[in-house]
Scaffold this active site. Structure first.
Site, PDB file in Angstrom:
ATOM      1  N   GLY A   1      16.447-114.334  36.775  1.00 54.23           N
ATOM      2  CA  GLY A   1      15.921-113.563  35.645  1.00 54.23           C
ATOM      3  C   GLY A   1      15.823-114.434  34.405  1.00 54.23           C
ATOM      4  O   GLY A   1      16.732-115.209  34.112  1.00 54.23           O
TER       5      GLY A   1
ATOM      6  N   ARG B   1      12.688-115.564  41.691  1.00 58.20           N
ATOM      7  CA  ARG B   1      13.844-115.443  42.592  1.00 58.20           C
ATOM      8  C   ARG B   1      13.339-115.922  43.950  1.00 58.20           C
ATOM      9  O   ARG B   1      12.362-115.381  44.469  1.00 58.20           O
ATOM     10  CB  ARG B   1      14.316-113.997  42.663  1.00 58.20           C
ATOM     11  CG  ARG B   1      14.725-113.436  41.302  1.00 58.20           C
ATOM     12  CD  ARG B   1      15.435-112.113  41.458  1.00 58.20           C
ATOM     13  NE  ARG B   1      15.563-111.406  40.179  1.00 58.20           N
ATOM     14  CZ  ARG B   1      16.485-111.670  39.259  1.00 58.20           C
ATOM     15  NH1 ARG B   1      17.356-112.630  39.455  1.00 58.20           N
ATOM     16  NH2 ARG B   1      16.539-110.977  38.132  1.00 58.20           N
TER      17      ARG B   1
ATOM     18  N   ASP C   1      24.335-117.211  38.673  1.00 57.88           N
ATOM     19  CA  ASP C   1      25.112-117.551  39.867  1.00 57.88           C
ATOM     20  C   ASP C   1      24.264-117.988  41.059  1.00 57.88           C
ATOM     21  O   ASP C   1      24.552-119.003  41.689  1.00 57.88           O
ATOM     22  CB  ASP C   1      25.896-116.299  40.321  1.00 57.88           C
ATOM     23  CG  ASP C   1      27.322-116.334  39.816  1.00 57.88           C
ATOM     24  OD1 ASP C   1      27.839-117.437  39.580  1.00 57.88           O
ATOM     25  OD2 ASP C   1      27.916-115.247  39.657  1.00 57.88           O
TER      26      ASP C   1
ATOM     27  N   THR D   1      21.707-116.306  31.759  1.00 55.95           N
ATOM     28  CA  THR D   1      21.503-114.935  32.250  1.00 55.95           C
ATOM     29  C   THR D   1      21.957-113.971  31.170  1.00 55.95           C
ATOM     30  O   THR D   1      22.970-114.212  30.515  1.00 55.95           O
ATOM     31  CB  THR D   1      22.283-114.651  33.557  1.00 55.95           C
ATOM     32  OG1 THR D   1      22.292-113.228  33.787  1.00 55.95           O
ATOM     33  CG2 THR D   1      23.715-115.130  33.527  1.00 55.95           C
TER      34      THR D   1
ATOM     35  N   ASP E   1      23.277-111.260  31.699  1.00 60.98           N
ATOM     36  CA  ASP E   1      24.337-110.381  32.223  1.00 60.98           C
ATOM     37  C   ASP E   1      25.764-110.774  31.837  1.00 60.98           C
ATOM     38  O   ASP E   1      26.665-109.954  31.934  1.00 60.98           O
ATOM     39  CB  ASP E   1      24.264-110.328  33.759  1.00 60.98           C
ATOM     40  CG  ASP E   1      22.947-109.744  34.257  1.00 60.98           C
ATOM     41  OD1 ASP E   1      22.283-109.024  33.498  1.00 60.98           O
ATOM     42  OD2 ASP E   1      22.579-110.036  35.413  1.00 60.98           O
TER      43      ASP E   1
ATOM     44  N   ASP F   1      27.782-112.588  33.554  1.00 74.11           N
ATOM     45  CA  ASP F   1      28.547-112.269  34.769  1.00 74.11           C
ATOM     46  C   ASP F   1      28.990-113.532  35.508  1.00 74.11           C
ATOM     47  O   ASP F   1      29.256-113.495  36.709  1.00 74.11           O
ATOM     48  CB  ASP F   1      27.704-111.389  35.700  1.00 74.11           C
ATOM     49  CG  ASP F   1      26.407-112.072  36.125  1.00 74.11           C
ATOM     50  OD1 ASP F   1      26.058-113.127  35.561  1.00 74.11           O
ATOM     51  OD2 ASP F   1      25.734-111.536  37.025  1.00 74.11           O
TER      52      ASP F   1
ATOM     53  N   ARG G   1      23.162-105.803  36.012  1.00 69.86           N
ATOM     54  CA  ARG G   1      23.417-105.895  37.459  1.00 69.86           C
ATOM     55  C   ARG G   1      24.806-105.316  37.773  1.00 69.86           C
ATOM     56  O   ARG G   1      25.103-104.220  37.328  1.00 69.86           O
ATOM     57  CB  ARG G   1      23.315-107.357  37.906  1.00 69.86           C
ATOM     58  CG  ARG G   1      22.999-107.519  39.388  1.00 69.86           C
ATOM     59  CD  ARG G   1      22.910-108.975  39.741  1.00 69.86           C
ATOM     60  NE  ARG G   1      21.725-109.593  39.214  1.00 69.86           N
ATOM     61  CZ  ARG G   1      20.546-109.595  39.843  1.00 69.86           C
ATOM     62  NH1 ARG G   1      20.428-109.023  40.998  1.00 69.86           N
ATOM     63  NH2 ARG G   1      19.505-110.179  39.302  1.00 69.86           N
TER      64      ARG G   1
HETATM   65  O1  F6P Z   1      20.090-110.770  35.983  1.00 66.55           O
HETATM   66  C1  F6P Z   1      19.324-110.298  34.930  1.00 66.55           C
HETATM   67  C2  F6P Z   1      18.761-108.944  35.248  1.00 66.55           C
HETATM   68  O2  F6P Z   1      17.981-108.507  34.164  1.00 66.55           O
HETATM   69  C3  F6P Z   1      19.811-107.859  35.597  1.00 66.55           C
HETATM   70  O3  F6P Z   1      20.423-107.321  34.449  1.00 66.55           O
HETATM   71  C4  F6P Z   1      18.984-106.896  36.379  1.00 66.55           C
HETATM   72  O4  F6P Z   1      19.784-106.198  37.300  1.00 66.55           O
HETATM   73  C5  F6P Z   1      18.005-107.781  37.095  1.00 66.55           C
HETATM   74  O5  F6P Z   1      17.953-108.996  36.384  1.00 66.55           O
HETATM   75  C6  F6P Z   1      16.621-107.216  37.216  1.00 66.55           C
HETATM   76  O6  F6P Z   1      15.883-108.091  37.999  1.00 66.55           O
HETATM   77  P1  F6P Z   1      14.299-108.052  38.139  1.00 66.55           P
HETATM   78  O7  F6P Z   1      13.708-108.560  36.858  1.00 66.55           O
HETATM   79  O8  F6P Z   1      14.022-108.943  39.284  1.00 66.55           O
HETATM   80  O9  F6P Z   1      13.919-106.626  38.353  1.00 66.55           O
END
Ligand code: F6P
Length: 323
Positions: free
Chosen positions: A14, A75, A106, A128, A130, A132, A174
């Site tokens: 992300g 991703r 991560d 990130t 998050d 996390d 997340r």
């Molecule tokens: O890891 C960052 C994040 O924004 C999380 O908070 C969320 O769960 C996820 O990515 C959403 O991913 P995507 O943009 O692939 O929907």
């Protein structure tokens, strides 16, 4: 003549506000040191396709204030397979990279660790929203995401208080409750629901809201972390049981965008600068951490093995401040 050092950089997973400041710092520090920088587009997807672009000091002009990542991101499922990892390592060798700087979370670091096991020199920069990654107290983008979330909750609060409603607001993160905890504390929320505390009974939340009304509170803010979920159902149940009008809002991806805050620009710049200095010192397979008020370089594998430990003190403080 000695061959100039070539450094690769990619952003992965992300996107997070501040990634551009890190890219700028990497490129400009590298140029200052006389290294060549290869930008890899779309994270590991782009590495596997050798989708690269030469970068120089001017190619990172006008980006320090921009959200997202100019290198694009993705991703990458293939990078989770041994075949993909072998192929990516081979491409790094063909590109002649002295080191690859990976900006991401991560999952991106795990990809970097696999590459390091195949002889690629890796430096990880934590990026990130998050927050996390247990080995570091800060990740690029978290501060902007919290400020964006705070801004959104402030606006919802205006209408919530005018209508004397209960607002249930879901923030990203997340499986991690850090954004929710911070957003909840800084907006004066009555309740915060995060995955770290396990399943929360809606009956408990409803009981709190009824008590709050009895105390004279005319409206309630409940912040829910994405990892806990159930936001619309909770708002419906609160309204059914208490008769207090309730509304659910899921903030979603708006928290990932926007111009990075000063803190995110500052720390991302420091991390990008440090990453290139580590390459210069021949210190490889490191993850850059922010700990105890400063930057540190930790062994990449060790960084990935630090377990996340939940500290309940912010939640406990929020409950006291919400009496
Ligand atoms: O890891 C960052 C994040 O924004 C999380 O908070 C969320 O769960 C996820 O990515 C959403 O991913 P995507 O943009 O692939 O929907």
């Amino acid at each position: 003549m000695a061959k100039e050092k070539r450094i690769g950089i990619l952003t992965s997973g992300g996107d997070a506000p501040g990634m551009n400041a890190a890219i700028r710092a990497v490129v400009r520090t590298a140029v200052y040191r006389g290294y060549k920088v290869i930008g890899i587009r779309r994270g590991y997807d782009g590495l596997l396709a050798a989708d690269i672009t030469d970068m120089d000091a001017r190619s990172v002009a006008e980006i320090v204030h921009r959200g997202g990542t100019i290198l694009l991101t993705a991703r990458c499922a293939e990078m989770m397979t041994p075949e993909g990892q072998d192929k990516a390592a081979q491409i790094c060798k063909v590109l002649g990279l002295a080191a690859l700087i990976v900006v991401g979370g991560d999952g991106s670091f795990k990809g970097g660790l696999e590459l390091s096991r195949r002889g690629v020199n890796i430096i990880g920069i934590p990026g990130t929203i998050d927050l996390d990654m247990a080995y570091t107290e800060y990740t690029i983008g978290f501060d902007t995401a919290v400020n964006t979330g705070m801004d959104a909750v402030n606006k919802i609060r205006d209408t919530s208080s005018s209508h004397e409603r209960c607002s249930v607001i879901e923030v990203m993160g997340r499986g991690c409750g850090a954004i929710a905890l911070w957003c909840g504390l800084v907006t004066g929320a009555e309740e915060i629901i995060i995955p770290e505390k396990g399943a929360v009974e809606s009956d408990y939340i409803i009981e709190q809201i009824i008590k709050n009304r009895a105390k004279g509170k005319t409206h309630n803010l409940v912040i829910v972390a994405e990892g806990s979920g159930g936001t619309p159902a909770l708002a419906r149940k609160i309204e059914q049981v208490t008769g207090i009008e309730s509304r659910a809002t899921i903030l979603g991806h708006l928290q990932r965008g926007g111009s990075p805050t000063a803190l995110d620009r500052f720390r991302a710049s420091m991390m990008g600068h440090m990453a290139v200095n580590l390459v210069g010192a021949g210190e490889y397979n490191k993850a850059i951490a922010y700990r105890g008020g400063g930057l540190a370089a930790m062994d990449l594998e060790e960084a990935l093995s630090v377990p996340r430990v939940y500290d309940d003190s912010i939640y406990q403080m929020m409950k006291i401040l919400a009496i």
